[in-house]
Design a protein around this motif. Structure first.
Motif, PDB file in Angstrom:
ATOM      1  N   ILE A   1       0.821  -1.211   0.000  1.00  0.00           N
ATOM      2  CA  ILE A   1       0.000   0.000   0.000  1.00  0.00           C
ATOM      3  C   ILE A   1       0.855   1.262   0.000  1.00  0.00           C
ATOM      4  O   ILE A   1       0.375   2.360  -0.287  1.00  0.00           O
ATOM      5  CB  ILE A   1      -0.974   0.017   1.202  1.00  0.00           C
TER       6      ILE A   1
ATOM      7  N   PRO B   1      -6.640   2.028   1.195  1.00  0.00           N
ATOM      8  CA  PRO B   1      -7.004   2.613  -0.097  1.00  0.00           C
ATOM      9  C   PRO B   1      -8.452   3.082  -0.077  1.00  0.00           C
ATOM     10  O   PRO B   1      -9.303   2.497   0.594  1.00  0.00           O
ATOM     11  CB  PRO B   1      -6.796   1.453  -1.072  1.00  0.00           C
TER      12      PRO B   1
ATOM     13  N   ALA C   1     -11.664   4.396  -2.678  1.00  0.00           N
ATOM     14  CA  ALA C   1     -12.152   4.525  -4.046  1.00  0.00           C
ATOM     15  C   ALA C   1     -12.401   5.996  -4.362  1.00  0.00           C
ATOM     16  O   ALA C   1     -13.082   6.695  -3.605  1.00  0.00           O
ATOM     17  CB  ALA C   1     -13.435   3.719  -4.220  1.00  0.00           C
ATOM     18  N   SER C   2     -11.804   6.472  -5.447  1.00  0.00           N
ATOM     19  CA  SER C   2     -11.985   7.876  -5.839  1.00  0.00           C
ATOM     20  C   SER C   2     -11.599   8.036  -7.299  1.00  0.00           C
ATOM     21  O   SER C   2     -11.060   7.122  -7.922  1.00  0.00           O
ATOM     22  CB  SER C   2     -11.140   8.800  -4.967  1.00  0.00           C
ATOM     23  N   ASP C   3     -11.852   9.232  -7.817  1.00  0.00           N
ATOM     24  CA  ASP C   3     -11.539   9.525  -9.216  1.00  0.00           C
ATOM     25  C   ASP C   3     -10.303  10.406  -9.330  1.00  0.00           C
ATOM     26  O   ASP C   3     -10.184  11.207 -10.258  1.00  0.00           O
ATOM     27  CB  ASP C   3     -12.729  10.226  -9.887  1.00  0.00           C
TER      28      ASP C   3
ATOM     29  N   GLY D   1      -3.444   9.122  -9.575  1.00  0.00           N
ATOM     30  CA  GLY D   1      -3.027   8.806  -8.218  1.00  0.00           C
ATOM     31  C   GLY D   1      -4.001   7.899  -7.508  1.00  0.00           C
ATOM     32  O   GLY D   1      -5.136   7.712  -7.935  1.00  0.00           O
ATOM     33  N   GLN D   2      -3.550   7.314  -6.426  1.00  0.00           N
ATOM     34  CA  GLN D   2      -4.379   6.444  -5.598  1.00  0.00           C
ATOM     35  C   GLN D   2      -4.715   7.177  -4.305  1.00  0.00           C
ATOM     36  O   GLN D   2      -3.827   7.614  -3.568  1.00  0.00           O
ATOM     37  CB  GLN D   2      -3.622   5.152  -5.261  1.00  0.00           C
ATOM     38  N   ALA D   3      -6.005   7.336  -4.044  1.00  0.00           N
ATOM     39  CA  ALA D   3      -6.434   7.983  -2.803  1.00  0.00           C
ATOM     40  C   ALA D   3      -6.195   7.043  -1.628  1.00  0.00           C
ATOM     41  O   ALA D   3      -6.497   5.850  -1.701  1.00  0.00           O
ATOM     42  CB  ALA D   3      -7.903   8.372  -2.887  1.00  0.00           C
ATOM     43  N   ILE D   4      -5.643   7.597  -0.556  1.00  0.00           N
ATOM     44  CA  ILE D   4      -5.313   6.836   0.648  1.00  0.00           C
ATOM     45  C   ILE D   4      -5.921   7.529   1.857  1.00  0.00           C
ATOM     46  O   ILE D   4      -5.857   8.754   1.979  1.00  0.00           O
ATOM     47  CB  ILE D   4      -3.783   6.734   0.850  1.00  0.00           C
TER      48      ILE D   4
ATOM     49  N   VAL E   1      -2.951  11.330  -1.211  1.00  0.00           N
ATOM     50  CA  VAL E   1      -2.946  10.781  -2.562  1.00  0.00           C
ATOM     51  C   VAL E   1      -1.528  10.349  -2.879  1.00  0.00           C
ATOM     52  O   VAL E   1      -0.566  11.108  -2.663  1.00  0.00           O
ATOM     53  CB  VAL E   1      -3.418  11.824  -3.605  1.00  0.00           C
TER      54      VAL E   1
ATOM     55  N   HIS F   1       0.993   9.438  -5.776  1.00  0.00           N
ATOM     56  CA  HIS F   1       1.234   9.576  -7.208  1.00  0.00           C
ATOM     57  C   HIS F   1       2.399   8.671  -7.583  1.00  0.00           C
ATOM     58  O   HIS F   1       3.563   9.044  -7.429  1.00  0.00           O
ATOM     59  CB  HIS F   1       1.565  11.036  -7.546  1.00  0.00           C
ATOM     60  N   ASN F   2       2.102   7.493  -8.083  1.00  0.00           N
ATOM     61  CA  ASN F   2       3.154   6.540  -8.417  1.00  0.00           C
ATOM     62  C   ASN F   2       4.044   7.056  -9.537  1.00  0.00           C
ATOM     63  O   ASN F   2       5.246   6.745  -9.589  1.00  0.00           O
ATOM     64  CB  ASN F   2       2.565   5.177  -8.823  1.00  0.00           C
TER      65      ASN F   2
END
Length: 500
Positions: free
Chosen positions: A288, A461, A463-465, A469-472, A490, A492-493
């Motif tokens: 994560i 994690p 769920a978001s738009d 990036g992945q919202a955390i 967020v 940003h990989n």
């Protein structure tokens, strides 16, 4: 001394004949050194008795063709001996108050200074520093201390078996807390103990001997007073700690608590300014981003010139470095790990990373690396920088338990490790931030593990738009010194970066 300087000295230190080196320093004693000792109330006779030396910093020194140079420049130098009388370390005290005031050659801390005083007396004063011991020795009073770069630990306890111990640490908040802590552990071993409280304006025993008109009489009066108080109240009432409590409150009221900012404003707000002393657990499922978040915080703190130690059983130092370089360049860490970035870009990023690495030490551990070995390395680094670092641990499940593991369940092992880390934070008076993995179906750290934690932070994690990036959710489910709450992050990989 920087990490690079210490590495450069390492081959030299391994070859040094400490007795010969001390003899050299003794020959360098100058008027300025004797004047400094005189100001501290230390006579030339005592200097000779303890083999005090001096380094003027203008002449290098060679032992077996290895140069030690000006490591102890403008410092009076004393030997630390083991219990067979052999010199095992040298400690230098700056005569111009240059930081760090005390500088050790090796940082050996398992021995007491002036241990021989315990051999000849059933009672002894345990004080805070070497100059306290020198002052008391001149007055024919048996005294010992832990060298000024160390603290009193469990392995010192057996040396005081059967002794009456008078404890007199520095006359400040830390010293009073340390006196109470030491008295507690000595009493558990059955010792007869008394805490000597110094007058309000006196810093320590050496200061008492410099400023008091009849210091020995003044000290004996304080000793008798501490004994009388203990006889009247064998279990001391809490009034003895009320001054400490008030000092702590006033620091918080004035905003003087030394919190260390994490790099995330909302998290700092919930933590009352940032990381304070204690154990912080960062938990989440595998992959994560716990290690990434820890390293981003570590880099931020090191860039602010606070020493940081990053201990990992999970990643190599190269992998951790790659993630920092990726964040500086603004690319996915996989590209750096895979060698897909232009070398000139990486070299330029590495120059920027140099500002971080001046105050960052990364300890790469294997499954044979024990917590005791890690603790020894942390203490050596603390000696080098002259202050306690912020410690990051990645992560709990990888830390080997040794022979005791077979007799413990998995949760018991993790609880034991967390308890050890908590004790470290108390002993070293520093923040320890440790990652721990949540098993499938877990939504919080097991009770046994989090019992030792001051703060528990859960990464999950969301769920978001969020584009790119992945919202955390970073949820504080336990916060001993504040409120619980949730910080949206967020990751940003594509640029290896967490943002609020």
């Amino acid at each position: 001394m920087t990490n690079l300087e210490h590495k450069r000295l390492a081959p030299t230190l391994a070859a040094v004949d400490l007795d010969s080196l001390l003899s050299y320093y003794q020959k360098q004693m100058r008027e300025e050194a004797y004047l400094y000792l005189q100001k501290r109330g230390i006579t030339e006779e005592t200097a000779q008795l303890f083999r005090i030396g001096f380094e003027i910093g203008k002449i290098g020194f060679y032992v077996d063709q290895n140069q030690l140079g000006d490591y102890f420049e403008h410092r009076v130098i004393l030997p630390i001996r083991n219990y067979d009388g052999e010199i095992v370390d040298l400690i230098g005290r700056s005569i111009d108050n240059k930081e760090p005031k005390y500088k050790a050659l090796y940082g050996v801390d398992q021995y007491l200074f002036n241990y021989s005083a315990l051999e000849d007396s059933d009672e002894v004063i345990l004080c805070s520093g070497i100059f306290d011991v020198l002052s008391l020795t001149q007055a024919k009073v048996p005294a010992v201390c832990v060298p000024d770069y160390g603290i009193f630990k469990e392995h010192h306890l057996s040396l005081f078996t059967g002794k009456r111990v008078y404890i007199c640490m520095g006359n400040d908040e830390y010293g009073r807390r340390e006196s109470t802590r030491i008295e507690s552990v000595l009493r558990e071993q059955g010792n007869e103990t008394y805490i000597i409280s110094l007058p309000e304006t006196i810093r320590d025993i050496n200061d008492l001997f410099i400023r008091a008109q009849n210091p020995v009489e003044a000290l004996l009066g304080l000793v008798n007073q501490s004994v009388e108080e203990a006889m009247l109240a064998p279990v001391a009432p809490d009034i003895k700690n009320s001054t400490v409590y008030l000092e702590e409150y006033m620091k918080r009221f004035r905003g003087q608590v030394a919190s260390i900012r994490t790099g995330f404003d909302k998290l700092d707000t919930l933590l009352f300014g940032g990381f304070g002393n204690g154990l912080y657990l960062l938990a989440g499922s595998g992959s994560i981003g716990k290690s990434m978040l820890l390293k981003q915080m570590a880099d931020h703190i090191a860039l602010e010139e606070t020493p940081v130690i990053f201990v990992s059983w999970d990643m190599t130092n190269f992998e951790l470095w790659s993630r920092s370089i990726a964040r500086i360049i603004g690319v996915a860490p996989q590209k750096v790990l895979g060698g897909k970035i232009d070398p000139e870009q990486v070299a330029e990023a590495n120059k920027q990373y140099g500002k971080i690495s001046k105050m960052l030490w990364m300890l790469e551990c294997t499954m044979s690396t024990t917590l005791d070995q890690v603790a020894a390395n942390i203490e050596r680094i603390a000696v080098i920088v002259g202050k306690e670092p912020v410690i990051f641990i990645d992560h709990l499940q990888r830390i080997p338990m040794g022979e005791t593991a077979a007799a413990l369940t998995w949760q018991q092992q993790q609880a034991a490790i967390a308890f050890t880390l908590k004790q470290w934070s108390r002993e070293w008076d520093c923040p320890i931030i440790a990652a721990t993995a949540l098993e499938l179906g877990q939504d919080n750290v097991p009770d046994r593990v989090q019992a030792s934690a001051d703060v528990v932070m859960i990464m999950q994690p969301v769920a978001s738009d969020v584009e790119g990036g992945q919202a955390i959710s970073l949820a504080l489910t336990k916060n001993r010194n504040g409120t619980i709450g949730n910080i949206p992050l967020v990751f940003h990989n594509d640029c290896a970066l967490f943002t609020e």
